[in-house]
Enzyme design. Sequence first.
Site, PDB file in Angstrom:
ATOM      1  N   PRO A   2      82.151 -43.016 -20.483  1.00  0.00           N
ATOM      2  CA  PRO A   2      81.570 -42.724 -19.182  1.00  0.00           C
ATOM      3  C   PRO A   2      80.653 -43.823 -18.695  1.00  0.00           C
ATOM      4  CG  PRO A   2      80.790 -41.222 -20.907  1.00  0.00           C
ATOM      5  CD  PRO A   2      81.374 -42.412 -21.557  1.00  0.00           C
ATOM      6  N   GLU A   3      80.830 -44.187 -17.473  1.00  0.00           N
ATOM      7  CA  GLU A   3      79.898 -45.095 -16.819  1.00  0.00           C
ATOM      8  C   GLU A   3      79.073 -44.232 -15.870  1.00  0.00           C
ATOM      9  OE1 GLU A   3      81.876 -48.736 -15.516  1.00  0.00           O
ATOM     10  OE2 GLU A   3      83.494 -48.320 -16.909  1.00  0.00           O
ATOM     11  N   HIS A  89      85.092 -32.387 -33.518  1.00  0.00           N
ATOM     12  CA  HIS A  89      84.385 -33.430 -32.770  1.00  0.00           C
ATOM     13  C   HIS A  89      83.281 -32.872 -31.879  1.00  0.00           C
ATOM     14  CE1 HIS A  89      87.081 -36.299 -34.389  1.00  0.00           C
ATOM     15  NE2 HIS A  89      88.133 -35.876 -33.728  1.00  0.00           N
ATOM     16  N   ARG A 107      84.049 -40.408 -31.244  1.00  0.00           N
ATOM     17  CA  ARG A 107      83.552 -41.636 -31.889  1.00  0.00           C
ATOM     18  C   ARG A 107      82.088 -41.550 -32.316  1.00  0.00           C
ATOM     19  NH1 ARG A 107      85.671 -46.764 -28.566  1.00  0.00           N
ATOM     20  NH2 ARG A 107      84.889 -47.854 -30.392  1.00  0.00           N
TER      21      ARG A 107
END
Length: 272
Positions: A2-3, A89, A107
């Site tokens: 995400p930006e 996750h 991640r």
Amino acid sequence: MPELPEVEVTRRSFALQIEGARILAVTMGKPLRWALGCVPDKLVGSQVQQVRRRGKYLLIDLDRGMLMVHLGMSGSLRFASDLPALGVHDHFDMRTDRGTLRLHDPRRFGAVIATSGENDPVARKLLDGLGMEPLDASHFRWEAFHAGLQASRSPIKPLLLSGKLVVGVGNIYASEVLFASRIAPTAAANSISTLKAKRLYQSIREILALAVERGGTTLRDFSSADGMPGHFQLQAQVYGRNGLPCMRCGNAIALLRQGQRSTYYCPHCQKT
DNA sequence: CGTGGCTCCTGTTAGC
DNA sequence: TGCTAACAGGAGCCAC
């Protein structure tokens, strides 16, 4: 992943629903980039006041303290009252009387940090030194942006990514705004003409604002807290288009590595 | 101080 | 089909 637009879309997708919620229970999964900073149980009983954003950080104000959430590369939030069982996750799960806020992050570059507030040393360390907010007209000033460019000899692409001058421009949007303003990603910041610098300033504002409007970019798995994917990738002019024709001139889009990150650009349209 | 390289971790994809 | 290597939306930290 995400930006700024994705983080802002995420914020808007659950901020109003969670405001006023009382925290009932907090469960942690695998460790994230930083430890939570307190035992999860300590959050129980607190009430959510509002959800703000600074750069790519979400700031969740509690009646006592502030939670900082960062989505890293692969994080996404969900807020709903009927979430399925925790997955492998899912690393932060906060049950409230209005629904459950859950961080999904394969991640684990993301973070959830409990602080005492904006003046907490940990919060200060992460927030101090962040650049201007591009979507805040009173904060993102042309004069300051131009002066910042003039003061740096760094290639413009890594400078944009650093967040020191302006926050929220990540790897996709950095390529996009430079293409839109026809500036070579390798150009030294202080070598950019005033005309092009002005175009860059405008492009950052316009492209980020448009991306927020469109619900953010979904390349792989981004979705906002209500589960909606973004649609901005349909608008990408250069990102991920290595070897494909430039939408402006028809020449092949090139791929370049800058600081271990991919940069896409048109060598014909983006000179100096 | 500014800059560049490395690093964290897992999943997906390209190439053989 | 299976294995391996490269690469992915971020950014803190360390060495120059």
